[in-house]
Motif scaffolding. Structure first.
Motif, PDB file in Angstrom:
ATOM      1  N   ILE A 182      -4.673  28.366 -86.960  1.00  0.00           N
ATOM      2  CA  ILE A 182      -4.087  29.684 -86.684  1.00  0.00           C
ATOM      3  C   ILE A 182      -4.792  30.356 -85.510  1.00  0.00           C
ATOM      4  N   LEU A 183      -6.108  30.342 -85.550  1.00  0.00           N
ATOM      5  CA  LEU A 183      -6.871  30.988 -84.475  1.00  0.00           C
ATOM      6  C   LEU A 183      -6.645  30.292 -83.140  1.00  0.00           C
ATOM      7  N   LEU A 184      -6.629  28.958 -83.158  1.00  0.00           N
ATOM      8  CA  LEU A 184      -6.406  28.211 -81.925  1.00  0.00           C
ATOM      9  C   LEU A 184      -5.009  28.475 -81.373  1.00  0.00           C
ATOM     10  N   ASP A 185      -4.045  28.609 -82.269  1.00  0.00           N
ATOM     11  CA  ASP A 185      -2.676  28.909 -81.855  1.00  0.00           C
ATOM     12  C   ASP A 185      -2.638  30.201 -81.047  1.00  0.00           C
ATOM     13  N   TYR A 186      -3.257  31.238 -81.556  1.00  0.00           N
ATOM     14  CA  TYR A 186      -3.241  32.526 -80.856  1.00  0.00           C
ATOM     15  C   TYR A 186      -4.123  32.533 -79.612  1.00  0.00           C
ATOM     16  N   ILE A 187      -5.234  31.826 -79.667  1.00  0.00           N
ATOM     17  CA  ILE A 187      -6.099  31.737 -78.471  1.00  0.00           C
ATOM     18  C   ILE A 187      -5.350  31.055 -77.334  1.00  0.00           C
ATOM     19  N   ASN A 188      -4.697  29.938 -77.640  1.00  0.00           N
ATOM     20  CA  ASN A 188      -3.927  29.225 -76.620  1.00  0.00           C
ATOM     21  C   ASN A 188      -2.752  30.058 -76.121  1.00  0.00           C
ATOM     22  N   PHE A 189      -2.136  30.793 -77.035  1.00  0.00           N
ATOM     23  CA  PHE A 189      -1.011  31.646 -76.655  1.00  0.00           C
ATOM     24  C   PHE A 189      -1.465  32.736 -75.695  1.00  0.00           C
ATOM     25  N   ALA A 190      -2.585  33.365 -76.013  1.00  0.00           N
ATOM     26  CA  ALA A 190      -3.111  34.419 -75.143  1.00  0.00           C
ATOM     27  C   ALA A 190      -3.451  33.866 -73.763  1.00  0.00           C
ATOM     28  N   LYS A 191      -4.137  32.740 -73.734  1.00  0.00           N
ATOM     29  CA  LYS A 191      -4.512  32.135 -72.457  1.00  0.00           C
ATOM     30  C   LYS A 191      -3.274  31.759 -71.642  1.00  0.00           C
ATOM     31  N   LYS A 192      -2.263  31.223 -72.302  1.00  0.00           N
ATOM     32  CA  LYS A 192      -1.035  30.813 -71.618  1.00  0.00           C
ATOM     33  C   LYS A 192      -0.403  31.980 -70.860  1.00  0.00           C
ATOM     34  N   HIS A 193      -0.529  33.179 -71.430  1.00  0.00           N
ATOM     35  CA  HIS A 193       0.123  34.338 -70.828  1.00  0.00           C
ATOM     36  C   HIS A 193      -0.862  35.258 -70.106  1.00  0.00           C
ATOM     37  N   GLY A 194      -2.040  34.715 -69.800  1.00  0.00           N
ATOM     38  CA  GLY A 194      -2.995  35.464 -69.000  1.00  0.00           C
ATOM     39  C   GLY A 194      -3.627  36.642 -69.705  1.00  0.00           C
ATOM     40  N   ILE A 195      -3.711  36.578 -71.032  1.00  0.00           N
ATOM     41  CA  ILE A 195      -4.294  37.661 -71.819  1.00  0.00           C
ATOM     42  C   ILE A 195      -5.705  37.257 -72.234  1.00  0.00           C
ATOM     43  N   SER A 196      -6.656  38.153 -72.079  1.00  0.00           N
ATOM     44  CA  SER A 196      -8.023  37.874 -72.481  1.00  0.00           C
ATOM     45  C   SER A 196      -8.095  37.679 -73.992  1.00  0.00           C
ATOM     46  N   ILE A 197      -8.857  36.675 -74.420  1.00  0.00           N
ATOM     47  CA  ILE A 197      -8.977  36.439 -75.864  1.00  0.00           C
ATOM     48  C   ILE A 197      -9.829  37.520 -76.524  1.00  0.00           C
ATOM     49  N   ASP A 198     -10.434  38.388 -75.728  1.00  0.00           N
ATOM     50  CA  ASP A 198     -11.149  39.528 -76.307  1.00  0.00           C
ATOM     51  C   ASP A 198     -10.202  40.399 -77.129  1.00  0.00           C
ATOM     52  N   ALA A 199      -8.903  40.331 -76.789  1.00  0.00           N
ATOM     53  CA  ALA A 199      -7.911  41.122 -77.503  1.00  0.00           C
ATOM     54  C   ALA A 199      -7.823  40.752 -78.971  1.00  0.00           C
ATOM     55  N   ILE A 200      -8.182  39.512 -79.301  1.00  0.00           N
ATOM     56  CA  ILE A 200      -8.060  39.062 -80.685  1.00  0.00           C
ATOM     57  C   ILE A 200      -9.384  38.607 -81.297  1.00  0.00           C
ATOM     58  N   LYS A 201     -10.463  38.708 -80.527  1.00  0.00           N
ATOM     59  CA  LYS A 201     -11.745  38.176 -80.992  1.00  0.00           C
ATOM     60  C   LYS A 201     -12.214  38.855 -82.283  1.00  0.00           C
ATOM     61  N   LEU A 202     -12.179  40.181 -82.322  1.00  0.00           N
ATOM     62  CA  LEU A 202     -12.623  40.897 -83.517  1.00  0.00           C
ATOM     63  C   LEU A 202     -11.733  40.601 -84.711  1.00  0.00           C
ATOM     64  N   LEU A 203     -10.434  40.484 -84.462  1.00  0.00           N
ATOM     65  CA  LEU A 203      -9.506  40.149 -85.547  1.00  0.00           C
ATOM     66  C   LEU A 203      -9.794  38.751 -86.089  1.00  0.00           C
ATOM     67  N   ALA A 204     -10.095  37.819 -85.200  1.00  0.00           N
ATOM     68  CA  ALA A 204     -10.415  36.456 -85.616  1.00  0.00           C
ATOM     69  C   ALA A 204     -11.646  36.437 -86.518  1.00  0.00           C
ATOM     70  N   GLU A 205     -12.648  37.225 -86.147  1.00  0.00           N
ATOM     71  CA  GLU A 205     -13.865  37.302 -86.963  1.00  0.00           C
ATOM     72  C   GLU A 205     -13.570  37.935 -88.323  1.00  0.00           C
ATOM     73  N   GLU A 206     -12.706  38.949 -88.312  1.00  0.00           N
ATOM     74  CA  GLU A 206     -12.361  39.624 -89.560  1.00  0.00           C
ATOM     75  C   GLU A 206     -11.596  38.691 -90.503  1.00  0.00           C
ATOM     76  N   LEU A 207     -10.654  37.930 -89.959  1.00  0.00           N
ATOM     77  CA  LEU A 207      -9.906  36.981 -90.770  1.00  0.00           C
ATOM     78  C   LEU A 207     -10.820  35.899 -91.327  1.00  0.00           C
ATOM     79  N   SER A 208     -11.713  35.399 -90.509  1.00  0.00           N
ATOM     80  CA  SER A 208     -12.630  34.345 -90.947  1.00  0.00           C
ATOM     81  C   SER A 208     -13.499  34.814 -92.114  1.00  0.00           C
ATOM     82  N   SER A 209     -14.007  36.038 -92.010  1.00  0.00           N
ATOM     83  CA  SER A 209     -14.884  36.552 -93.062  1.00  0.00           C
ATOM     84  C   SER A 209     -14.118  36.940 -94.321  1.00  0.00           C
TER      85      SER A 209
END
Length: 350
Positions: free
Chosen positions: A61-88
């Motif tokens: 799931i996380l890789l899916d969104y990371i790749n999606f963000a990169k594909k469209h030129g969006i910094s992964i910082d936009a989802i980094k905190l959310l990724a950490e929250e989901l993981s925990s």
């Protein structure tokens, strides 16, 4: 003019650029609020993550969104905190499993909204702070009166020329996140439309509007230009995938026009309001042992058991493994009567 635009999961995954440009075009002359779904397929993965706790699924799931963000030129910082929250979240204690499930399932829309907000320079809204629901976790109902008052912050943003981006599907109950049922982003969009007094709610997807049947099942299905609230409500209860039935019901009660269109190319195909083209709609849903095919605005003579009917609809019970075949047969049977009408619409729309 104020409008709400909702993008489905297929639109975001496959037509993200068109979605972003559509919003930018609209905001030139309108006040716009955006509602987004999770990327197509992500909610199912989150459901599986909830059931299994499998960290491989989490990684996918996380890789899916990371790749999606990169594909469209969006910094992964936009989802980094959310990724950490989901993981925990997998190791957190929740009052019960339903609360945990809704918390985990909320992340698909949150990831999507974070990325979309950055793409349009919009403002991400945390929906549990402004959408008040009951405690029916998994299929919550919105308290529209309390929610309308809390939407003042969204209205203020729009008046300041900013575009609020609201994750669909999510509400809040006593400090916990709730989800609004499958298709709940439609519900969120209508709630937003009511609360900001929008002129219309635009439901954007990978098809142009509402059809006489699911075009993915019936190739000959015809687009319908005008569908009444009542017709849309009945069809959605029978399984029409264009919109969640709770969203139609709420729109009808508040007379919010719903405009359906295709994200790619910005084609608008159907208006749901008080008006109707009178064309038939065929929808279906599957039960454990059989299928149910509902028909609105027609009473076909077909060799299936009629199990219920109303003023402008009828429902048939069909063998489960023949449901799609039955839909095609019923569509073929009734559409001969409407073929001349649909040809006229095609000529006018050309």
């Amino acid at each position: 003019m104020r409008v709400v635009v909702k993008f489905g999961g297929s639109s975001l995954r496959y037509d993200f650029y068109d979605a972003v440009q559509f919003v930018k075009m609209l905001e030139d002359e309108n006040e716009v609020a955006v509602v987004v779904s999770a990327l197509k397929g992500v909610t199912d993965k989150l459901e599986l993550l909830y059931k299994t706790g499998d960290k491989k699924i989490l990684g996918d799931i996380l890789l899916d969104y990371i790749n999606f963000a990169k594909k469209h030129g969006i910094s992964i910082d936009a989802i980094k905190l959310l990724a950490e929250e989901l993981s925990s979240a997998l190791s957190l204690n929740f009052p019960n499993d339903k609360v945990k499930r809704d918390f985990l399932l909320s992340f698909g829309e949150l990831f999507s909204a974070s990325i979309f907000a950055q793409a349009i320079d919009g403002v991400l809204i945390e929906p549990w702070d402004i959408i008040v629901t009951d405690g029916n976790f998994g299929n919550a109902e919105v308290d529209i009166t309390k929610t309308r008052n809390l939407f003042a912050c969204v209205r203020d943003l729009m008046e300041d020329g900013k575009v609020p981006v609201i994750p669909g599907f999510i509400g809040g109950f006593r400090g916990f996140r709730t989800t609004l049922g499958r298709g709940g982003s439609d519900y969120t969009a209508v709630v937003a439309g009511i609360c900001i007094k929008a002129k219309a709610v635009l439901i954007m997807s990978d098809v142009e509007g509402i059809y006489t049947a699911d075009p993915k099942v019936v190739r000959e299905a015809k687009p319908i230009p005008f569908v009444s609230y009542d017709e849309a409500l009945i069809a959605s209860k029978f399984g029409m995938r264009a919109i969640q039935w709770k969203a139609v019901k709420l729109a009808s009660e508040n007379e919010v026009p719903l405009l359906f269109g295709k994200t790619k190319g910005w084609w608008m195909g159907t208006l749901v309001s008080k008006e109707s083209s009178g064309m038939p709609i065929i929808a279906y849903r599957l039960r454990d042992t059989h299928g149910i095919v509902g028909v609105v605005n027609a009473y076909p003579r077909v060799p299936y058991e009629r199990i219920s009917e109303g003023e402008n609809w009828v429902a048939f019970k069909v063998p489960k493994d023949e449901t799609e075949k039955a839909v095609r047969e019923i569509h073929r049977e009734i559409m001969e009567k409407y073929l001349p009408f649909t040809k006229v619409i095609s000529v006018i729309g050309t």
